[in-house]
Design an enzyme around this catalytic site. Structure first.
Site, PDB file in Angstrom:
ATOM      1  N   GLU A   8       0.957  -1.247   0.025  1.00  0.00           N
ATOM      2  CA  GLU A   8      -0.201   0.082   0.033  1.00  0.00           C
ATOM      3  C   GLU A   8       0.921   1.254  -0.070  1.00  0.00           C
ATOM      4  OE1 GLU A   8      -2.110  -1.168   3.375  1.00  0.00           O
ATOM      5  OE2 GLU A   8      -3.961  -1.777   2.031  1.00  0.00           O
TER       6      GLU A   8
ATOM      7  N   HIS B 282      -1.918   3.683   8.819  1.00  0.00           N
ATOM      8  CA  HIS B 282      -2.831   2.705   8.176  1.00  0.00           C
ATOM      9  C   HIS B 282      -2.988   1.513   8.948  1.00  0.00           C
ATOM     10  CE1 HIS B 282      -4.324   0.417   4.450  1.00  0.00           C
ATOM     11  NE2 HIS B 282      -5.287   0.921   5.167  1.00  0.00           N
TER      12      HIS B 282
END
Length: 160
Positions: A107, A126
Site C-alpha cells: 500500500e 494505516h
C-alpha cells in the site's frame, strides 16, 4: 505518477551526497543506516498498533516523511513487525523509486499520494481495526451519527 515502485540501488549514496552537500551527516541519524532513529520509530509504531489492538499482524502499515521532505520511510512488505529491523524499513522518494533490498508495503502508493498532496503530512498510519474492517466489509456508508463526520466533510463515511 508511478503505478509500481521501482528499485534503485545506489540512490542512498546519491541522497547521502545531497545531505553532505547541504552540510548534514551523510549517514542520516546514526550509524550505517540512514535515518536509523526514524526507521525504529516506524517499527515501534507498528508494534504499538498491534499491542493496542488496532491492527493484526502486518495488515496495516506506517510511514514517515524524512527531514527535507524528499521522500519517506515505509514498512516493508510481508516482514513481521516483531522481526523487523531498521534497515528493512524502506526509503521511497517522491518519484516513486525505492531503495534497498526489501519491497515497500503493498500500500506504498497510498502513502506516496498523501505525501505528494499534503506537504505538511509528517506521517501516515494505516491500520485495520477489527470492528472497522467488519463495518467496511458491509459496503454501506456509516451515517453522520456524530458531529465529527460532518467536520470530515460529508453526510456519511463512505466504505469501500
Amino acid at each position: 505518477a508511478p503505478s509500481e515502485p521501482r528499485r534503485c540501488r545506489g540512490a542512498m549514496a546519491a541522497a547521502a551526497d545531497r545531505r553532505r552537500a547541504a552540510g548534514e551527516d551523510a549517514r542520516g541519524e546514526g550509524g550505517d543506516v540512514p535515518y536509523r532513529e526514524l526507521r525504529q520509530q516506524v517499527i515501534d509504531t507498528c508494534l504499538q498498533m498491534n499491542r493496542i489492538g488496532i491492527n493484526q499482524g502486518t495488515s496495516g502499515n506506517v510511514s514517515c516523511r524524512v527531514p527535507g521532505g524528499e521522500g519517506f520511510l515505509v514498512t516493508a512488505s510481508g516482514v513481521p513487525y516483531e522481526r523487523m529491523r531498521p534497515e528493512q524499513v524502506v526509503y521511497v522518494d517522491l518519484k516513486g523509486d525505492y531503495y534497498g533490498d526489501f519491497l515497500p508495503s503493498s500500500e506504498w502508493r497510498m502513502h506516496y499520494d498523501i505525501y505528494l498532496r499534503v506537504p505538511a503530512a509528517a506521517a501516515v498510519v494505516h491500520a485495520h481495526p477489527t470492528y472497522c474492517t467488519a463495518l467496511s466489509a458491509q459496503r454501506r456508508g456509516i451515517p453522520a451519527f456524530h458531529y465529527m463526520v460532518a467536520a470530515a466533510g460529508g453526510k456519511e463515511i463512505k466504505c469501500a
